[in-house]
Scaffold this motif. Structure first.
Motif, short mmCIF file in Angstrom:
data_model
loop_
_atom_site.label_atom_id
_atom_site.label_comp_id
_atom_site.label_asym_id
_atom_site.label_seq_id
_atom_site.Cartn_x
_atom_site.Cartn_y
_atom_site.Cartn_z
N ALA A 204 89.49 44.38 90.09
CA ALA A 204 89.40 45.38 89.33
C ALA A 204 89.80 45.19 87.83
CB ALA A 204 90.65 46.42 89.81
N SER A 205 90.47 44.30 87.45
CA SER A 205 90.93 43.90 86.04
C SER A 205 89.58 43.18 85.49
CB SER A 205 92.09 42.96 86.04
OG SER A 205 93.20 43.40 86.63
N VAL A 206 88.98 42.40 86.08
CA VAL A 206 88.01 41.86 85.57
C VAL A 206 86.83 42.69 85.23
CG1 VAL A 206 85.97 40.18 85.97
CG2 VAL A 206 88.27 39.62 86.50
N ILE A 207 86.35 43.79 86.19
CA ILE A 207 85.51 44.68 85.81
C ILE A 207 85.81 45.61 84.66
CG2 ILE A 207 84.46 46.80 86.87
CD1 ILE A 207 84.59 45.54 89.61
N ILE A 208 87.17 46.09 84.77
CA ILE A 208 87.61 46.91 83.73
C ILE A 208 87.55 46.10 82.32
CG2 ILE A 208 89.64 48.14 82.60
CD1 ILE A 208 90.20 48.79 85.51
N GLY A 209 87.96 45.04 82.36
CA GLY A 209 88.34 44.13 81.19
C GLY A 209 86.74 43.57 80.59
N LEU A 210 85.79 43.27 81.24
CA LEU A 210 84.64 43.10 80.76
C LEU A 210 83.84 44.16 80.34
CD1 LEU A 210 83.12 40.63 83.37
CD2 LEU A 210 83.97 39.97 81.14
N THR A 211 83.97 45.48 80.85
CA THR A 211 83.47 46.70 80.54
C THR A 211 84.26 47.10 78.81
OG1 THR A 211 83.16 47.43 82.69
CG2 THR A 211 82.99 49.23 80.76
N ALA A 212 85.67 46.85 78.70
CA ALA A 212 86.12 47.24 77.65
C ALA A 212 85.72 46.10 76.72
CB ALA A 212 87.68 47.20 77.95
N LEU A 213 85.45 44.90 77.09
CA LEU A 213 85.21 43.69 75.87
C LEU A 213 83.83 44.48 75.19
CD1 LEU A 213 85.90 40.63 75.38
CD2 LEU A 213 84.00 40.31 76.87
N VAL A 214 83.05 45.10 76.00
CA VAL A 214 81.51 45.30 75.35
C VAL A 214 81.90 46.47 74.62
CG1 VAL A 214 79.41 46.03 75.74
CG2 VAL A 214 80.22 44.34 77.27
N SER A 215 82.48 47.58 75.06
CA SER A 215 82.88 48.83 74.32
C SER A 215 83.61 48.58 73.11
CB SER A 215 83.23 49.93 75.18
OG SER A 215 84.75 49.62 75.76
N GLY A 216 84.81 47.64 73.59
CA GLY A 216 85.75 47.51 72.33
C GLY A 216 85.01 47.04 71.10
N TYR A 217 83.98 45.96 71.41
CA TYR A 217 83.21 45.34 70.22
C TYR A 217 82.81 46.55 69.53
CZ TYR A 217 79.40 42.78 67.81
OH TYR A 217 78.71 42.48 66.91
N TYR A 218 82.20 47.47 69.82
CA TYR A 218 81.30 48.61 69.12
C TYR A 218 82.39 49.64 68.68
CZ TYR A 218 77.10 46.87 71.11
OH TYR A 218 75.80 45.89 71.45
N PHE A 219 83.38 49.83 69.26
CA PHE A 219 84.43 50.71 68.78
C PHE A 219 85.16 50.16 67.76
CE2 PHE A 219 84.01 53.04 72.76
CZ PHE A 219 83.79 54.70 72.07
N ALA A 220 85.36 48.68 67.82
CA ALA A 220 86.25 47.87 66.61
C ALA A 220 84.98 47.99 65.41
CB ALA A 220 86.35 46.63 67.20
N ARG A 221 83.88 47.64 65.63
CA ARG A 221 82.99 47.85 64.41
C ARG A 221 82.92 49.28 63.85
NH1 ARG A 221 76.74 45.80 65.93
NH2 ARG A 221 76.85 46.30 63.54
N LEU A 222 82.88 50.42 64.66
CA LEU A 222 82.95 51.55 64.17
C LEU A 222 84.31 51.90 63.32
CD1 LEU A 222 82.13 54.55 63.93
CD2 LEU A 222 83.54 55.10 66.12
N ALA A 223 85.67 51.29 63.81
CA ALA A 223 86.84 51.39 63.17
C ALA A 223 86.71 50.58 61.84
CB ALA A 223 88.00 50.76 63.95
N ASN A 224 86.11 49.74 61.70
CA ASN A 224 86.05 49.05 60.48
C ASN A 224 85.24 49.41 59.42
OD1 ASN A 224 87.21 46.06 60.11
ND2 ASN A 224 86.55 46.26 62.44
N LYS A 225 84.42 50.70 59.78
CA LYS A 225 83.69 51.64 58.92
C LYS A 225 84.37 52.86 58.55
CE LYS A 225 79.18 49.66 60.41
NZ LYS A 225 78.05 49.78 60.90
N MET A 226 85.36 53.07 59.44
CA MET A 226 86.16 54.43 59.08
C MET A 226 87.22 54.40 57.88
SD MET A 226 87.21 55.00 63.29
CE MET A 226 88.03 56.50 62.86
N ARG A 227 87.25 55.65 57.38
CA ARG A 227 88.31 55.79 56.49
C ARG A 227 89.65 55.48 56.92
NH1 ARG A 227 86.50 61.42 53.40
NH2 ARG A 227 84.57 60.60 52.46
#
Length: 251
Positions: A204-227
């Motif tokens: 369960a940890s690996v499935i959640i973690g790998l999914t979050a690894l991908v989504s976290g990348y894009y949300f982190a990119r979004l955060a770096n563009k946010m005010r």
């Protein structure tokens, strides 16, 4: 067996939380896995392992944008690593309610600070001398955060941010990137302790973690563009939710 699609949804939510605020996925993972049938201890161990996986992509994005302070990360991370081992050892001795009560007050205050700074991101908060904070106060607070990691499964991302808001004069995006790297150290320490004792669901940890690894990348990119003001609002909201949820657990 927990359905894979549920684990993927949890992973997307964890990636969003970590990518934007740099906080641990414990606020999502532990309640979700507990509801889905895991024991509280297994959910904590699984959450820590998820944090280890998730933070890698988030750290990568913030580092590329120059928003990671390696010195502060190492200072906080060292204290948290030691604290996580201590916390894991005394997890069944110290009452959770005592730690949660302190955590409620702490997160409520930091919610106030976050919303106040959202109105003026450059607001100056009285801080201690950088040298004193770096070598004495910061690692001491990180040690306490590590104990929370070991006992409650919170890798401390949002708490590291709180410490930096009080002690250091750095931009909110740099705080998030720095906190995420420090969180990686504490998560590895705590996850190792729980894995050795067999208190985590690896699949369960690996499935959640790998999914979050991908989504976290894009949300982190979004955060770096946010005010910065928007990040503070989001951060303050997370503090509020955390404080209220912990308050309900305490009472």
């Amino acid at each position: 067996m927990i359905p894979i699609w549920l684990l993927i949804i949890i992973g997307i939510a964890v990636g969003a939380l970590t990518g934007i605020t740099g906080s641990s996925g414990v606020l999502i993972v532990v309640p979700a896995l507990s509801y889905l049938g895991l024991s509280f201890q297994d959910a904590i161990g699984s959450s820590l392992l998820v944090d280890v996986i998730t933070t890698l992509s988030v750290i990568f994005v913030y580092f590329r944008h120059g928003n990671v302070d390696l010195k502060i990360s190492l200072i906080l991370g060292l204290g948290a690593v030691i604290g996580a081992q201590v916390g894991s050892a005394i997890a069944f001795v110290v009452p959770d309610r005592a730690l949660e009560s302190v955590f409620v007050v702490f997160t409520a205050y930091m919610a106030y600070v976050s919303f106040k700074r959202s109105r003026n991101p450059k607001l100056n908060i009285k801080r201690l001398n950088l040298r004193t904070a770096s070598y004495v106060i910061a690692p001491t607070l990180a040690f306490l955060i590590g104990i929370v990691t070991g006992t409650l499964g919170a890798s401390g991302g949002i708490m590291f941010i709180a410490v930096m808001m009080l002690l250091f004069s750095i931009d909110v995006k740099r705080m998030i990137g720095t906190a995420t790297l420090a969180m990686l150290f504490s998560a590895i320490s705590g996850a190792t302790a729980y894995a050795i004792s067999g208190r985590s669901d690896i699949i369960a940890s690996v499935i959640i973690g790998l999914t979050a690894l991908v989504s976290g990348y894009y949300f982190a990119r979004l955060a770096n563009k946010m005010r910065p003001s928007y990040i503070y609002i989001f951060l303050g909201s997370v503090f509020v939710v955390t404080s209220v949820s912990e308050l309900f657990k305490v009472i």
